[in-house]
Design a protein around this motif. Structure first.
Motif, PDB file in Angstrom:
ATOM      1  N   MET A 180       1.088  -1.074   0.039  1.00 27.58           N
ATOM      2  CA  MET A 180      -0.015   0.239   0.193  1.00 27.58           C
ATOM      3  C   MET A 180       0.994   1.176  -0.113  1.00 27.58           C
ATOM      4  SD  MET A 180      -3.446   0.881   2.315  1.00 27.58           S
ATOM      5  CE  MET A 180      -4.619   2.015   1.757  1.00 27.58           C
ATOM      6  N   PRO A 181       1.443   1.637  -1.119  1.00 31.75           N
ATOM      7  CA  PRO A 181       2.103   2.894  -1.256  1.00 31.75           C
ATOM      8  C   PRO A 181       1.332   3.871  -0.723  1.00 31.75           C
ATOM      9  CG  PRO A 181       2.129   1.881  -3.274  1.00 31.75           C
ATOM     10  CD  PRO A 181       1.203   1.093  -2.550  1.00 31.75           C
ATOM     11  N   LYS A 182       1.964   5.132  -0.422  1.00 29.93           N
ATOM     12  CA  LYS A 182       1.237   6.418   0.096  1.00 29.93           C
ATOM     13  C   LYS A 182       0.486   6.872  -0.950  1.00 29.93           C
ATOM     14  CE  LYS A 182       2.242  10.726   2.096  1.00 29.93           C
ATOM     15  NZ  LYS A 182       3.071  11.856   2.685  1.00 29.93           N
ATOM     16  N   GLY A 183      -0.847   7.009  -0.756  1.00 31.88           N
ATOM     17  CA  GLY A 183      -1.810   7.644  -1.906  1.00 31.88           C
ATOM     18  C   GLY A 183      -2.671   6.567  -2.250  1.00 31.88           C
ATOM     19  N   ALA A 184      -2.383   5.162  -2.118  1.00 31.75           N
ATOM     20  CA  ALA A 184      -3.012   4.192  -2.648  1.00 31.75           C
ATOM     21  C   ALA A 184      -4.507   4.172  -1.917  1.00 31.75           C
ATOM     22  CB  ALA A 184      -2.211   2.840  -2.720  1.00 31.75           C
ATOM     23  N   LYS A 185      -5.576   3.924  -2.489  1.00 33.63           N
ATOM     24  CA  LYS A 185      -6.862   3.794  -2.211  1.00 33.63           C
ATOM     25  C   LYS A 185      -6.997   2.458  -1.311  1.00 33.63           C
ATOM     26  CE  LYS A 185      -8.548   7.873  -3.405  1.00 33.63           C
ATOM     27  NZ  LYS A 185      -8.790   8.982  -2.367  1.00 33.63           N
ATOM     28  N   MET A 186      -6.462   1.560  -2.157  1.00 40.09           N
ATOM     29  CA  MET A 186      -6.599  -0.027  -1.438  1.00 40.09           C
ATOM     30  C   MET A 186      -5.330  -0.882  -1.594  1.00 40.09           C
ATOM     31  SD  MET A 186      -9.726  -0.481  -0.805  1.00 40.09           S
ATOM     32  CE  MET A 186      -9.923  -2.343  -0.754  1.00 40.09           C
ATOM     33  N   PRO A 187      -5.177  -1.549  -0.780  1.00 38.28           N
ATOM     34  CA  PRO A 187      -3.766  -2.512  -0.611  1.00 38.28           C
ATOM     35  C   PRO A 187      -3.784  -3.472  -1.877  1.00 38.28           C
ATOM     36  CG  PRO A 187      -5.230  -3.359   0.973  1.00 38.28           C
ATOM     37  CD  PRO A 187      -5.911  -2.176   0.584  1.00 38.28           C
ATOM     38  N   SER A 188      -2.472  -3.682  -2.380  1.00 38.89           N
ATOM     39  CA  SER A 188      -2.208  -4.457  -3.295  1.00 38.89           C
ATOM     40  C   SER A 188      -2.631  -6.087  -2.653  1.00 38.89           C
ATOM     41  CB  SER A 188      -0.978  -4.271  -4.064  1.00 38.89           C
ATOM     42  OG  SER A 188      -0.569  -5.443  -4.775  1.00 38.89           O
ATOM     43  N   LEU A 189      -2.985  -6.965  -3.619  1.00 41.62           N
ATOM     44  CA  LEU A 189      -3.216  -8.345  -3.156  1.00 41.62           C
ATOM     45  C   LEU A 189      -1.956  -9.289  -3.889  1.00 41.62           C
ATOM     46  CD1 LEU A 189      -6.955  -9.129  -3.674  1.00 41.62           C
ATOM     47  CD2 LEU A 189      -5.679  -8.560  -1.454  1.00 41.62           C
ATOM     48  N   ARG A 190      -1.276  -8.635  -4.718  1.00 43.33           N
ATOM     49  CA  ARG A 190       0.004  -9.147  -5.315  1.00 43.33           C
ATOM     50  C   ARG A 190       1.477  -9.340  -4.624  1.00 43.33           C
ATOM     51  NH1 ARG A 190      -1.925  -5.786  -9.435  1.00 43.33           N
ATOM     52  NH2 ARG A 190       0.003  -4.585  -9.158  1.00 43.33           N
ATOM     53  N   GLU A 191       1.140  -8.506  -3.420  1.00 44.28           N
ATOM     54  CA  GLU A 191       2.586  -8.433  -2.885  1.00 44.28           C
ATOM     55  C   GLU A 191       2.609  -9.341  -1.530  1.00 44.28           C
ATOM     56  OE1 GLU A 191       5.218  -7.034  -4.123  1.00 44.28           O
ATOM     57  OE2 GLU A 191       4.728  -5.901  -5.769  1.00 44.28           O
ATOM     58  N   ARG A 192       3.699  -9.704  -1.058  1.00 42.61           N
ATOM     59  CA  ARG A 192       3.689 -10.110   0.555  1.00 42.61           C
ATOM     60  C   ARG A 192       4.419  -9.213   1.442  1.00 42.61           C
ATOM     61  NH1 ARG A 192       5.124 -16.483   0.352  1.00 42.61           N
ATOM     62  NH2 ARG A 192       4.277 -16.068   2.713  1.00 42.61           N
ATOM     63  N   ILE A 193       4.241  -9.305   2.569  1.00 40.49           N
ATOM     64  CA  ILE A 193       4.987  -8.442   3.591  1.00 40.49           C
ATOM     65  C   ILE A 193       5.707  -9.246   4.382  1.00 40.49           C
ATOM     66  CG2 ILE A 193       3.378  -6.392   3.400  1.00 40.49           C
ATOM     67  CD1 ILE A 193       2.681  -7.219   6.061  1.00 40.49           C
ATOM     68  N   THR A 194       6.934  -8.854   5.101  1.00 37.04           N
ATOM     69  CA  THR A 194       7.580  -9.655   6.129  1.00 37.04           C
ATOM     70  C   THR A 194       7.425  -8.776   7.334  1.00 37.04           C
ATOM     71  OG1 THR A 194       8.981 -10.648   4.425  1.00 37.04           O
ATOM     72  CG2 THR A 194       9.889 -10.338   6.684  1.00 37.04           C
ATOM     73  N   VAL A 195       7.367  -9.311   8.403  1.00 37.74           N
ATOM     74  CA  VAL A 195       7.459  -8.569   9.779  1.00 37.74           C
ATOM     75  C   VAL A 195       8.317  -9.530  10.677  1.00 37.74           C
ATOM     76  CG1 VAL A 195       6.265  -8.030  11.755  1.00 37.74           C
ATOM     77  CG2 VAL A 195       5.001  -8.119   9.640  1.00 37.74           C
ATOM     78  N   LYS A 196       9.508  -8.779  10.903  1.00 33.35           N
ATOM     79  CA  LYS A 196      10.550  -9.685  11.760  1.00 33.35           C
ATOM     80  C   LYS A 196      10.543  -8.869  13.286  1.00 33.35           C
ATOM     81  CE  LYS A 196      13.730 -10.373   7.804  1.00 33.35           C
ATOM     82  NZ  LYS A 196      14.865  -9.960   7.389  1.00 33.35           N
ATOM     83  N   PHE A 197      10.464  -9.592  14.213  1.00 31.23           N
ATOM     84  CA  PHE A 197      10.651  -9.152  15.610  1.00 31.23           C
ATOM     85  C   PHE A 197      12.108  -9.629  16.005  1.00 31.23           C
ATOM     86  CE2 PHE A 197       5.902 -10.027  15.056  1.00 31.23           C
ATOM     87  CZ  PHE A 197       5.389  -8.727  15.479  1.00 31.23           C
ATOM     88  N   GLY A 198      12.765  -8.637  16.505  1.00 31.84           N
ATOM     89  CA  GLY A 198      14.132  -8.665  16.974  1.00 31.84           C
ATOM     90  C   GLY A 198      14.144  -9.101  18.343  1.00 31.84           C
ATOM     91  N   THR A 199      15.484  -9.359  18.972  1.00 33.12           N
ATOM     92  CA  THR A 199      15.562  -9.514  20.316  1.00 33.12           C
ATOM     93  C   THR A 199      15.311  -8.357  21.161  1.00 33.12           C
ATOM     94  OG1 THR A 199      17.407 -11.306  19.749  1.00 33.12           O
ATOM     95  CG2 THR A 199      17.500 -10.446  21.931  1.00 33.12           C
ATOM     96  N   PRO A 200      14.568  -8.773  22.320  1.00 32.19           N
ATOM     97  CA  PRO A 200      14.188  -7.224  23.225  1.00 32.19           C
ATOM     98  C   PRO A 200      15.630  -6.682  23.644  1.00 32.19           C
ATOM     99  CG  PRO A 200      13.099  -9.498  23.891  1.00 32.19           C
ATOM    100  CD  PRO A 200      14.218  -9.673  22.744  1.00 32.19           C
ATOM    101  N   ILE A 201      15.513  -5.350  23.711  1.00 33.53           N
ATOM    102  CA  ILE A 201      16.881  -4.641  24.090  1.00 33.53           C
ATOM    103  C   ILE A 201      16.382  -3.992  25.515  1.00 33.53           C
ATOM    104  CG2 ILE A 201      17.818  -2.406  23.321  1.00 33.53           C
ATOM    105  CD1 ILE A 201      17.284  -3.007  20.561  1.00 33.53           C
ATOM    106  N   ASP A 202      17.215  -3.833  26.430  1.00 28.23           N
ATOM    107  CA  ASP A 202      17.302  -3.380  27.628  1.00 28.23           C
ATOM    108  C   ASP A 202      18.080  -2.045  27.400  1.00 28.23           C
ATOM    109  OD1 ASP A 202      17.493  -2.247  30.193  1.00 28.23           O
ATOM    110  OD2 ASP A 202      18.304  -4.256  31.245  1.00 28.23           O
ATOM    111  N   VAL A 203      17.415  -0.754  27.662  1.00 25.44           N
ATOM    112  CA  VAL A 203      18.106   0.403  27.409  1.00 25.44           C
ATOM    113  C   VAL A 203      18.726   0.944  28.905  1.00 25.44           C
ATOM    114  CG1 VAL A 203      16.998   0.886  25.278  1.00 25.44           C
ATOM    115  CG2 VAL A 203      16.084   1.603  27.416  1.00 25.44           C
ATOM    116  N   SER A 204      18.467   0.462  29.909  1.00 27.35           N
ATOM    117  CA  SER A 204      18.657   1.002  31.052  1.00 27.35           C
ATOM    118  C   SER A 204      20.069   1.097  31.263  1.00 27.35           C
ATOM    119  CB  SER A 204      18.321   0.135  32.173  1.00 27.35           C
ATOM    120  OG  SER A 204      18.913  -1.140  32.228  1.00 27.35           O
ATOM    121  N   ALA A 205      21.069   0.686  30.511  1.00 31.34           N
ATOM    122  CA  ALA A 205      22.533   0.868  30.867  1.00 31.34           C
ATOM    123  C   ALA A 205      22.923   1.983  30.257  1.00 31.34           C
ATOM    124  CB  ALA A 205      23.427  -0.242  30.201  1.00 31.34           C
TER     125      ALA A 205
END
Length: 259
Positions: A180-205
């Motif tokens: 779904m590019p910016k300005g598109a009215k509807m999402p494309s059904l031809r493309e696939r997305i990837t969602v990657k969850f990384g290792t949790p980060i402790d920023v307290s240091a």
């Protein structure tokens, strides 16, 4: 959070009176929308095991498309809250009701755009949710990347993590801008997305939330993790609209912490 110190973290978020929790509509939405989205878009999801099963979590993601805020809740193993324009919840008639129901069903919190105290109030909403052991999602870049590059992170996400002690799970989204590019009215059904969850980060240091240096270092660590997941070209700049007028140009040119 009644006043903004001189080095308070800038954010590009919005404000409302109180946080709204994911309730029945969201539970129903996850039950209906998530399986449907997986069936239609066949997303590749990596690293779901990296998301803590309990306790507060901050998802920090790159931002390429409107549907990023749908992709993350669909892929995440836990309910996710994120900020959305209050106008999505304020429409009238059938269209307004459908918009409100849809955004409630994906865990959105209605907020009004603001800066200064309004931005701090928005962070406060998210802090309340984290204090209750829930999850929130933020885009450290502040707004969508229109050229596909990964921009420098603003420090609101680090402020929230340092203040609450919540781990930050970096998220790399790939392909949402093609679906779904910016300005598109509807999402494309031809493309696939990837969602990657990384290792949790402790920023307290890095130090306390009151330290501008700690917030900057924590933000840079988070952005480096997002970059490792998304593989985007680095912009080495903040993603912001061109300054309008002399005063705004001067403000952008002066050294200050970007949120």
């Amino acid at each position: 959070m009644t006043s903004e110190p001189s080095d308070a973290p800038e954010t590009s978020v919005e404000e409302s009176d109180s946080p709204r929790h994911a309730g029945f509509t969201y539970a129903l939405g996850r039950a209906v929308i998530s399986p449907l989205a997986r069936l239609v878009y066949r997303p590749r999801v990596e690293g779901r095991e990296n998301v803590p099963a309990t306790g507060p979590v901050i998802f920090a993601s790159n931002h390429l498309s409107f549907i990023d805020s749908i992709a993350i809740p669909v892929a995440a193993p836990r309910p996710v809250h994120f900020l959305a324009k209050s106008s999505y919840f304020e429409g009238t008639g059938i269209k307004g009701a459908l918009s409100r129901t849809f955004f409630e069903s994906i865990g959105a919190i209605p907020v009004r755009r603001g800066a200064g105290q309004a931005a701090l109030d928005a962070l406060e909403q998210q802090r309340v949710l984290l204090d209750e052991g829930l999850t929130v999602a933020l885009y450290p870049e502040g707004t969508r990347s229109t050229d596909g590059r990964l921009y420098k992170g603003r420090t609101g996400v680090a402020f929230l993590a340092l203040q609450t002690g919540a781990p930050v799970v970096p998220v790399g989204l790939i392909g949402t801008d093609r679906v779904m590019p910016k300005g598109a009215k509807m999402p494309s059904l031809r493309e696939r997305i990837t969602v990657k969850f990384g290792t949790p980060i402790d920023v307290s240091a890095h130090g306390p939330a009151s330290s501008g240096k700690a917030r900057r270092l924590a933000t840079d660590e988070i952005m480096a993790a997002i970059h490792a997941l998304s593989g985007q070209e680095l912009a080495d700049a903040y993603n912001e609209a061109p300054a309008q007028g002399t005063i705004e140009k001067i403000k952008q040119a002066l050294p200050h912490e970007r949120r």
